[in-house]
Design a protein around this motif. Structure first.
Motif, short mmCIF file in Angstrom:
data_model
loop_
_atom_site.label_atom_id
_atom_site.label_comp_id
_atom_site.label_asym_id
_atom_site.label_seq_id
_atom_site.Cartn_x
_atom_site.Cartn_y
_atom_site.Cartn_z
N MET A 146 0.83 -1.19 0.00
CA MET A 146 0.00 0.00 0.00
C MET A 146 0.87 1.25 0.00
N ILE A 147 0.46 2.23 -0.77
CA ILE A 147 1.10 3.55 -0.76
C ILE A 147 0.16 4.52 -0.07
N CYS A 148 0.70 5.27 0.88
CA CYS A 148 -0.10 6.24 1.65
C CYS A 148 0.44 7.64 1.42
N TYR A 149 -0.46 8.62 1.50
CA TYR A 149 -0.04 10.00 1.52
C TYR A 149 0.01 10.43 2.98
N ASN A 150 1.16 10.93 3.40
CA ASN A 150 1.44 11.20 4.80
C ASN A 150 1.54 12.71 5.02
N TYR A 151 0.38 13.39 5.16
CA TYR A 151 0.33 14.85 5.20
C TYR A 151 1.19 15.45 6.31
N ASN A 152 1.22 14.82 7.47
CA ASN A 152 1.95 15.36 8.61
C ASN A 152 3.40 14.88 8.73
N HIS A 153 3.83 14.11 7.75
CA HIS A 153 5.17 13.52 7.78
C HIS A 153 5.39 12.74 9.09
N GLU A 154 4.34 12.03 9.48
CA GLU A 154 4.42 11.19 10.68
C GLU A 154 5.40 10.04 10.45
N ASP A 155 6.02 9.58 11.53
CA ASP A 155 6.89 8.41 11.45
C ASP A 155 6.00 7.17 11.58
N VAL A 156 5.30 6.85 10.49
CA VAL A 156 4.31 5.77 10.52
C VAL A 156 5.02 4.42 10.51
N LEU A 157 4.65 3.56 11.45
CA LEU A 157 5.25 2.23 11.56
C LEU A 157 4.40 1.16 10.88
N SER A 158 3.08 1.26 11.07
CA SER A 158 2.18 0.27 10.47
C SER A 158 0.77 0.83 10.43
N VAL A 159 -0.02 0.26 9.53
CA VAL A 159 -1.43 0.63 9.39
C VAL A 159 -2.24 -0.66 9.28
N ARG A 160 -3.23 -0.81 10.15
CA ARG A 160 -4.10 -1.98 10.09
C ARG A 160 -5.37 -1.62 9.33
N THR A 161 -5.70 -2.40 8.32
CA THR A 161 -6.80 -2.05 7.41
C THR A 161 -7.67 -3.25 7.07
N ASP A 162 -8.85 -2.93 6.56
CA ASP A 162 -9.66 -3.89 5.82
C ASP A 162 -9.58 -3.48 4.36
N VAL A 163 -9.16 -4.39 3.51
CA VAL A 163 -9.00 -4.09 2.09
C VAL A 163 -10.20 -4.66 1.33
N GLU A 164 -10.90 -3.80 0.61
CA GLU A 164 -12.10 -4.20 -0.13
C GLU A 164 -11.82 -4.09 -1.63
N PHE A 165 -11.69 -5.23 -2.27
CA PHE A 165 -11.50 -5.26 -3.72
C PHE A 165 -12.85 -5.39 -4.42
N PHE A 166 -12.96 -4.78 -5.59
CA PHE A 166 -14.15 -4.90 -6.42
C PHE A 166 -13.74 -5.39 -7.79
N ASN A 167 -14.54 -6.34 -8.33
CA ASN A 167 -14.20 -6.88 -9.65
C ASN A 167 -15.08 -6.31 -10.73
N LEU A 168 -14.92 -6.82 -11.94
CA LEU A 168 -15.66 -6.30 -13.09
C LEU A 168 -17.16 -6.50 -12.95
N TYR A 169 -17.58 -7.42 -12.09
CA TYR A 169 -19.00 -7.68 -11.88
C TYR A 169 -19.56 -6.90 -10.70
N LEU A 188 8.11 10.52 5.06
CA LEU A 188 8.03 11.39 3.89
C LEU A 188 6.57 11.67 3.54
N SER A 189 6.35 12.50 2.53
CA SER A 189 4.98 12.81 2.11
C SER A 189 4.27 11.57 1.57
N THR A 190 5.00 10.80 0.78
CA THR A 190 4.45 9.56 0.22
C THR A 190 5.24 8.40 0.79
N ILE A 191 4.55 7.47 1.43
CA ILE A 191 5.22 6.33 2.06
C ILE A 191 4.70 5.03 1.47
#
Length: 366
Positions: A146-169, A188-191
């Motif tokens: 995953m690529i994140c935009y890090n507006y505050n330039h936080e020292d982000v270690l990890s992000v826990r997420t639910d990933v929802e994929f959608f298909n052609l149907y 950095l701004s982009t991590i």
């Protein structure tokens, strides 16, 4: 040339397919008439010079066989054989033979998988914002990062997420509690996270068209932060989202809008009219503001209410005088093309509207 023809004593070449068999071919090379007599007189001690002559003879026979093959328009020889023979007057020769064939190199199927998907939802709070998911794999082993935009330039270690994929149907495939870990350049701004396994099948992979990410919590050296907000969905098609990001940045999720009281930034945050720059991303309002001569979105919304291209064209003609001259001809050509195709291919409504939107979206001032 010898390197233009492949030669084997076997019946084929790995990685190649034989397209045609073009007959038996043969050649020969002969040493001098006294060679056998001289060799027989000193058979217990064959000199290096004699061996070199034999090897040279063998090479000559093979080169001549290759030339015969080329004359037949072939690029390979299978079943190549060498036979040694003595002739009259003590002369010595080598006979070379084989079958001339035409071969083609097999296509190597690329089993590697790669796909980039922009995240089509977003948070208005200042948290690590997921903006893109990259998937790659070899065979059935597929992983993602995953690529994140890090507006505050936080020292982000990890992000826990639910990933929802959608298909052609428009079917949803959810992978819950995915931990994306950031181990380098994570302030950095982009991590960019490390890759994690995602247990998608190859078939699922090929059908994917969209992804949304729900952030549950994230960790920095200062602590763990829960995210209880619900993300917002982008209000545009995936094609328009891609177009916007190409022009306005990878974190862009909305078009700039203003009603005099508030204005919406490309990052999606709503700011007060007096704010010169967005308090979330820092974009300056004057750099996003454009003079909009024609509200094409209103026209498109009316087009979506219609069923056939002839009706969509009527909507266009209602607005044609207000549309910038450089857009008129491309729009009319889209309508005429749509009318023709609709006669043979059925309803062209969605295709025509998509092309109309693209005419305006591709304009650098929009």
């Amino acid at each position: 040339m010898a390197d233009e023809v492949l030669v084997t004593t076997g019946s084929g070449f790995e990685g190649y397919t034989i397209q045609s068999y073009n007959g038996f071919i043969a050649s020969q090379a002969i040493l001098g008439s006294n060679f056998i007599k001289g060799l027989a007189a000193n058979v217990s001690d064959v000199s290096d010079k004699d061996m070199a002559k034999i090897e040279k003879c063998r090479e000559t026979a093979e080169k001549r066989l290759i030339k015969v093959c080329q004359k037949k328009g072939c690029n390979a020889i299978i079943g190549m054989r060498m036979a040694y023979a003595d002739f009259s007057a003590g002369s010595f020769g080598i006979l070379a033979s084989g079958t001339a064939v035409e071969i083609t190199k097999n296509e190597v199927k690329d089993t590697s998988l790669y796909k980039e998907l922009y995240v089509s939802n977003y948070y208005t709070r200042v948290i690590p914002r997921p903006v893109q998911v990259i998937l790659e794999g070899e065979g059935a082993d597929i992983r993602m990062k995953m690529i994140c935009y890090n507006y505050n330039h936080e020292d982000v270690l990890s992000v826990r997420t639910d990933v929802e994929f959608f298909n052609l149907y428009e079917e949803k495939l959810v992978i819950k509690n995915v931990d994306f870990v950031f181990t380098k350049n994570n302030n950095l701004s982009t991590i960019e996270s490390e890759f994690v396994d995602c247990n998608l099948s190859v078939n699922d992979f090929h059908l994917l068209k969209d992804v949304k990410i729900v952030v549950n919590k994230y960790a920095t050296p200062r602590g763990v932060y829960a995210v209880n907000d619900s993300p917002m969905d982008v209000e545009m098609s995936l094609r328009r989202l891609d177009n916007l990001k190409q022009k306005r940045g990878i974190d862009a999720v909305a078009k700039y809008r203003s009603d005099g009281m508030i204005w919406t930034c490309n990052c999606g945050h709503v700011n007060e009219a007096g704010a010169e720059e967005c308090i979330i991303c820092g974009r300056k309002q004057k750099e996003m503001r454009v003079i909009i001569r024609f509200d094409y979105e209103e026209m498109v919304e009316k087009m979506k209410e219609k069923e056939y291209v002839i009706e969509i064209k009527d909507v266009l003609m209602e607005y044609i005088k207000d549309i910038d001259a450089r857009f008129r001809m491309p729009l009319l050509e889209i309508m005429e093309s749509g009318l023709q195709y609709e006669k043979t291919r059925g309803n062209m409504k969605e295709t025509v509207i998509e092309k109309v939107e693209k005419v305006f979206e591709d304009d650098d001032n929009m």
